[in-house]
Scaffold this motif. Structure first.
Motif, mmCIF file in Angstrom:
data_model
loop_
_atom_site.group_PDB
_atom_site.id
_atom_site.type_symbol
_atom_site.label_atom_id
_atom_site.label_comp_id
_atom_site.label_asym_id
_atom_site.label_seq_id
_atom_site.Cartn_x
_atom_site.Cartn_y
_atom_site.Cartn_z
ATOM 1 N N GLY A 1 7.790 5.283 2.751
ATOM 2 C CA GLY A 1 6.405 5.555 3.102
ATOM 3 C C GLY A 1 5.434 4.461 2.728
ATOM 4 O O GLY A 1 4.258 4.525 3.095
ATOM 5 N N ASP A 2 5.884 3.445 1.982
ATOM 6 C CA ASP A 2 5.003 2.344 1.603
ATOM 7 C C ASP A 2 4.866 1.338 2.748
ATOM 8 O O ASP A 2 5.708 1.274 3.652
ATOM 9 C CB ASP A 2 5.541 1.627 0.369
ATOM 10 N N ARG B 1 0.858 -1.189 0.000
ATOM 11 C CA ARG B 1 0.000 0.000 0.000
ATOM 12 C C ARG B 1 0.894 1.239 0.000
ATOM 13 O O ARG B 1 1.762 1.387 0.864
ATOM 14 C CB ARG B 1 -0.928 0.028 1.205
ATOM 15 N N GLY B 2 0.719 2.090 -1.005
ATOM 16 C CA GLY B 2 1.537 3.282 -1.136
ATOM 17 C C GLY B 2 1.181 4.345 -0.116
ATOM 18 O O GLY B 2 0.179 4.256 0.602
ATOM 19 N N SER B 3 2.001 5.372 -0.077
ATOM 20 C CA SER B 3 1.778 6.458 0.888
ATOM 21 C C SER B 3 0.489 7.214 0.598
ATOM 22 O O SER B 3 -0.104 7.815 1.494
ATOM 23 C CB SER B 3 2.971 7.413 0.854
ATOM 24 N N GLY B 4 0.024 7.178 -0.648
ATOM 25 C CA GLY B 4 -1.220 7.850 -1.007
ATOM 26 C C GLY B 4 -2.453 6.984 -0.847
ATOM 27 O O GLY B 4 -3.551 7.416 -1.182
ATOM 28 N N GLY B 5 -2.293 5.755 -0.377
ATOM 29 C CA GLY B 5 -3.424 4.861 -0.172
ATOM 30 C C GLY B 5 -3.650 3.880 -1.299
ATOM 31 O O GLY B 5 -4.465 2.958 -1.156
ATOM 32 N N GLU B 6 -2.945 4.023 -2.421
ATOM 33 C CA GLU B 6 -3.126 3.093 -3.528
ATOM 34 C C GLU B 6 -2.507 1.742 -3.166
ATOM 35 O O GLU B 6 -1.502 1.668 -2.448
ATOM 36 C CB GLU B 6 -2.494 3.641 -4.802
ATOM 37 N N GLN B 7 -3.077 0.687 -3.685
ATOM 38 C CA GLN B 7 -2.638 -0.669 -3.385
ATOM 39 C C GLN B 7 -2.191 -1.367 -4.664
ATOM 40 O O GLN B 7 -2.833 -1.239 -5.700
ATOM 41 C CB GLN B 7 -3.762 -1.459 -2.712
#
Length: 271
Positions: free
Chosen positions: A209-210, A127-133
């Protein structure tokens, strides 16, 4: 016949005494009147040169190392020895000491050696720092170990056996439905999951951040082809054994991972 000069010399006074020398068997005393020992004391070296406190500390450390070494040899001996009174009563303590780092394996001397090439592969859910998976592709970890061993005259024990033995221990402690068959099941799952997270950290799967949320592992087995002179027919179609996703927690993340791996801070089990 003496000359006149010689006779005159004798008449003037007695002959001079020879200069005083060192006494027989010893050195001459120093001019200031002090006396030094005839032989210098040798300087203490090594263990004897340490202070009494340091000697006690070193002795205790050596004694501790000797005790641990003796206990380890005894535990490994009891592990490989046939069942006896001690292993029946203290078998759990022996297994906890030996597994998983010091497990002994005798497949090299088995009458029917392995006839398959088994590759362990894994992937991660990040899951990335922006919420994308995102889900990564399959990484062939066994192939990476093989590449590290090839051409290396002194490959490390970790590179050769860590992943392979971890997978063997898991298979030996789970049934065909991946259900644990004993106390070693939970331990083998934790050990294997930590290896996967450590490998993904080295590969840089997760950026700064991930969060690595889950990992999945599978094996790819291919039967080795028989020699050309053999009439044996084998099926060389790859066979996969794929496990369910495991949730990664903070306990699975390596301590020195820094910002490359930031596991979820929770303690729920695999799902």
């Amino acid at each position: 016949m003496k000359t006149e000069a010689g006779a005159a010399g004798e008449a003037d006074g007695p002959a001079p005494e020879p200069p005083a020398g060192p006494p027989p068997g010893g050195d001459a005393p120093p001019p200031d009147g002090t006396h030094e020992p005839s032989a210098q004391q040798p300087r203490r070296q090594g263990f004897a040169a340490l202070s009494p406190v340091s000697q006690v500390a070193a002795s205790l450390a050596l004694a501790g190392i000797a005790v641990v070494a003796c206990v380890h040899i005894l535990m490994v001996f009891l592990h490989v020895a046939p069942s006896n009174t001690i292993t029946k009563r203290h078998g759990k303590a022996v297994d906890e000491w030996v597994y998983p780092e010091f497990e002994q394996n005798w497949k090299l001397f088995a009458p029917n050696p392995l006839q398959q090439n088994i590759a362990v592969q894994a992937r991660a859910e990040v899951r990335g720092s922006g919420g994308e998976q995102r889900t990564t592709g399959w990484y062939d970890l066994s192939a990476q170990d093989g590449a590290a061993i090839k051409g290396n005259p002194l490959p490390s024990h970790t590179t050769q056996n860590e992943l392979r033995r971890a997978w063997d221990v898991y298979l030996g402690s789970h049934d065909a439905q991946n259900r644990s068959t004993g106390l070693r099941g939970t331990l083998s799952e934790q050990y294997l999951r930590r290896i996967l997270v450590l490998r993904f950290d080295r590969l840089g799967v997760a950026g700064k951040g991930d969060v690595i949320e889950r990992v999945q592992i599978r094996s790819r087995s291919v039967t080795i082809a028989p020699p050309k002179w053999s009439d044996e027919k084998v099926n060389q179609k790859p066979v996969y054994r794929q496990l369910s996703w495991w949730t990664v927690t903070s306990r699975d993340a390596p301590l020195d991972s820094g910002t490359h791996v930031r596991a979820q801070d929770r303690t729920d089990g695999a799902r």
